[in-house]
Design a protein around this motif. Structure first.
Motif, mmCIF file in Angstrom:
data_model
loop_
_atom_site.group_PDB
_atom_site.id
_atom_site.type_symbol
_atom_site.label_atom_id
_atom_site.label_comp_id
_atom_site.label_asym_id
_atom_site.label_seq_id
_atom_site.Cartn_x
_atom_site.Cartn_y
_atom_site.Cartn_z
ATOM 1 N N PHE A 139 1.082 -0.923 -0.277
ATOM 2 C CA PHE A 139 -0.238 0.032 -0.252
ATOM 3 C C PHE A 139 1.086 1.193 0.359
ATOM 4 C CE2 PHE A 139 -4.147 -1.414 1.939
ATOM 5 C CZ PHE A 139 -4.588 -2.293 1.068
ATOM 6 N N LYS A 140 1.572 1.248 0.722
ATOM 7 C CA LYS A 140 2.641 2.249 0.846
ATOM 8 C C LYS A 140 3.616 2.358 0.096
ATOM 9 C CE LYS A 140 5.701 4.327 4.152
ATOM 10 N NZ LYS A 140 6.755 5.043 3.323
ATOM 11 N N ARG A 141 4.150 1.812 -0.774
ATOM 12 C CA ARG A 141 4.553 1.993 -2.167
ATOM 13 C C ARG A 141 4.142 2.476 -2.864
ATOM 14 N NH1 ARG A 141 9.193 -2.468 -3.404
ATOM 15 N NH2 ARG A 141 9.698 -1.037 -4.785
ATOM 16 N N LEU A 142 2.602 1.767 -3.433
ATOM 17 C CA LEU A 142 1.962 2.474 -4.520
ATOM 18 C C LEU A 142 1.427 4.650 -4.234
ATOM 19 C CD1 LEU A 142 -0.740 -0.481 -4.699
ATOM 20 C CD2 LEU A 142 1.104 -0.235 -6.220
ATOM 21 N N MET A 143 1.228 4.277 -2.836
ATOM 22 C CA MET A 143 1.325 6.373 -2.382
ATOM 23 C C MET A 143 2.691 6.628 -2.707
ATOM 24 S SD MET A 143 -1.129 5.024 0.984
ATOM 25 C CE MET A 143 -1.649 7.125 1.398
ATOM 26 N N ASP A 144 3.187 6.296 -2.296
ATOM 27 C CA ASP A 144 5.167 6.851 -2.585
ATOM 28 C C ASP A 144 5.111 6.730 -4.181
ATOM 29 O OD1 ASP A 144 4.847 7.427 0.149
ATOM 30 O OD2 ASP A 144 6.393 5.201 0.845
ATOM 31 N N GLU A 145 5.184 6.010 -4.331
ATOM 32 C CA GLU A 145 6.260 5.828 -5.750
ATOM 33 C C GLU A 145 4.397 6.418 -7.203
ATOM 34 O OE1 GLU A 145 8.279 2.308 -6.455
ATOM 35 O OE2 GLU A 145 8.609 2.319 -4.451
ATOM 36 N N THR A 149 -3.452 8.419 -3.656
ATOM 37 C CA THR A 149 -4.461 8.795 -1.856
ATOM 38 C C THR A 149 -4.810 7.674 -1.413
ATOM 39 O OG1 THR A 149 -6.169 9.730 -2.534
ATOM 40 C CG2 THR A 149 -4.415 11.050 -2.870
ATOM 41 N N GLN A 150 -4.834 8.097 -0.165
ATOM 42 C CA GLN A 150 -5.584 6.871 0.159
ATOM 43 C C GLN A 150 -6.908 6.654 -0.749
ATOM 44 O OE1 GLN A 150 -6.505 6.769 5.378
ATOM 45 N NE2 GLN A 150 -3.521 7.160 5.503
ATOM 46 N N GLU A 151 -7.911 7.409 -0.655
ATOM 47 C CA GLU A 151 -9.025 7.583 -1.034
ATOM 48 C C GLU A 151 -8.641 6.901 -2.651
ATOM 49 O OE1 GLU A 151 -13.171 7.048 -1.612
ATOM 50 O OE2 GLU A 151 -11.966 8.217 0.132
ATOM 51 N N GLN A 152 -8.522 6.906 -3.335
ATOM 52 C CA GLN A 152 -7.612 7.243 -4.767
ATOM 53 C C GLN A 152 -7.324 4.677 -4.711
ATOM 54 O OE1 GLN A 152 -4.883 9.708 -6.248
ATOM 55 N NE2 GLN A 152 -6.158 10.668 -6.717
ATOM 56 N N LEU A 153 -6.102 5.420 -3.202
ATOM 57 C CA LEU A 153 -5.794 3.461 -3.320
ATOM 58 C C LEU A 153 -6.833 2.340 -2.774
ATOM 59 C CD1 LEU A 153 -3.328 1.804 -3.888
ATOM 60 C CD2 LEU A 153 -3.058 2.350 -1.059
ATOM 61 N N SER A 154 -8.025 3.385 -1.717
ATOM 62 C CA SER A 154 -9.505 2.642 -2.149
ATOM 63 C C SER A 154 -10.119 1.894 -3.427
ATOM 64 C CB SER A 154 -10.090 2.905 -1.019
ATOM 65 O OG SER A 154 -10.472 4.535 -1.232
ATOM 66 N N LYS A 155 -10.239 3.243 -4.778
ATOM 67 C CA LYS A 155 -11.370 2.343 -5.032
ATOM 68 C C LYS A 155 -10.586 2.032 -6.316
ATOM 69 C CE LYS A 155 -13.528 7.234 -4.450
ATOM 70 N NZ LYS A 155 -13.443 8.071 -5.092
ATOM 71 N N ARG A 161 -11.824 2.989 1.845
ATOM 72 C CA ARG A 161 -10.817 3.736 3.026
ATOM 73 C C ARG A 161 -10.658 3.773 3.921
ATOM 74 N NH1 ARG A 161 -9.467 8.209 5.034
ATOM 75 N NH2 ARG A 161 -7.773 9.850 4.482
ATOM 76 N N SER A 162 -10.810 2.810 5.249
ATOM 77 C CA SER A 162 -10.538 3.036 6.399
ATOM 78 C C SER A 162 -9.911 1.496 6.358
ATOM 79 C CB SER A 162 -11.705 2.545 7.246
ATOM 80 O OG SER A 162 -12.694 1.798 6.693
ATOM 81 N N LYS A 163 -9.999 0.529 5.493
ATOM 82 C CA LYS A 163 -9.416 -0.499 5.392
ATOM 83 C C LYS A 163 -8.071 -0.269 5.124
ATOM 84 C CE LYS A 163 -8.800 -5.114 4.337
ATOM 85 N NZ LYS A 163 -8.569 -5.254 5.434
#
Length: 285
Positions: A139-145, A149-155, A161-163
């Motif tokens: 998760f962190k790598r997808l956000m960093d690299e 955002t958490q919202e975009q990653l959840s979609k 998003r809470s997950k």
């Protein structure tokens, strides 16, 4: 045109996968996004340095190797061409099992990916056997690299998003607890409950207790709740003792406060009429 993975393996094995048979339909081969299946020498396949999964169950791989010896590799690997060799995108567990089984050539889907790391990360996240720590790192790598955002990653992953937020919080646990997670001794549910403990030493003690007693998540929650109630009682008792001391200084007599829930009483002891008159004079000046 940039293409991104939206459904994990469904996207990898979806429309566009064609055979290398000579009778391949000409019109089909003109599609913009064609994948091909090839038999590739196993020595030509390199592991990706960015493979999200770090822990593999050797016993499971041995069992898979036995299965491959018996019926062959059913699900192809996914690779990307790089010079004279290939980079593995998905299927490291199967590749390891094939090597143990002594397979020389493996069936692979060969496809070009604009962001192979992103594909590998998402594909691994969607697999159930990824441990919680590896999932949080992915998760962190997808956000960093890739700037999610958490919202975009959840979609992107089809989860709440809470997950996403709760999974990322696992990275805040200390090394000792993370090691227990990696070893499979503590589940993701245990980890999330432990995150409610602020004190790191207390958190580690509870984690060790989970392992020693083979506690369920519910049992851990019960212990934490009990400890919280005990702490609340201790704080309240300390406040009551302080009030008793202040009243004893005021009256110069022994004072005791008894309290249960929202009810109770205050007792002031006296041993003479003079002491009673002193109490009255203070209460009713």
């Amino acid at each position: 045109m940039k293409k991104r993975l939206g459904r994990g393996l469904d996207a990898l094995f979806g429309e566009g996968v064609v055979s290398t048979d000579k009778n391949l339909d000409i019109e089909e081969s003109k599609k913009e996004d064609i994948e091909r299946i090839e038999e590739i020498d196993i020595d030509l396949i390199d592991l990706s340095e960015n493979q999200p999964r770090k822990i593999f169950n050797e016993e499971d791989i041995e069992e898979l190797a036995d299965s491959i010896k018996s019926v062959g590799l059913i699900q192809p690997l996914v690779v990307q061409k790089k010079g004279d060799k290939y980079i593995l995108i998905a299927g490291e567990r199967r590749l390891r099992a094939c090597k143990i089984a002594g397979v020389q050539k493996v069936k692979c889907i060969v496809k070009e990916f604009e962001n192979p790391l992103e594909i590998a990360l998402i594909e691994n996240i969607q697999r159930k056997d990824l441990n919680p720590f590896e999932k949080a790192l992915a998760f962190k790598r997808l956000m960093d690299e890739f700037g999610y955002t958490q919202e975009q990653l959840s979609k992107r992953l089809g989860i709440s998003r809470s997950k996403v937020a709760n999974t990322l919080r696992i990275l805040n646990l200390g090394k000792k607890i993370i090691d227990l997670i990696i070893e499979g001794k503590i589940s993701e549910g245990h980890a999330k409950v432990l995150l409610s403990i602020v004190d790191e030493d207390q958190r580690e003690k509870l984690a060790q207790l989970v392992v020693e007693k083979n506690m369920s998540v519910r049992e851990l929650e019960s212990i934490i709740k009990s400890n919280d109630e005990k702490k609340e009682f201790e704080v309240e008792s300390e406040v009551i003792r302080e009030i008793e001391e202040n009243l004893m200084k005021l009256f110069g007599l022994k004072v005791r406060i008894q309290k249960k829930r929202n009810r109770g009483k205050i007792e002031i002891e006296f041993s003479s009429d003079e002491e009673l008159e002193k109490i009255i004079s203070i209460l009713m000046p």
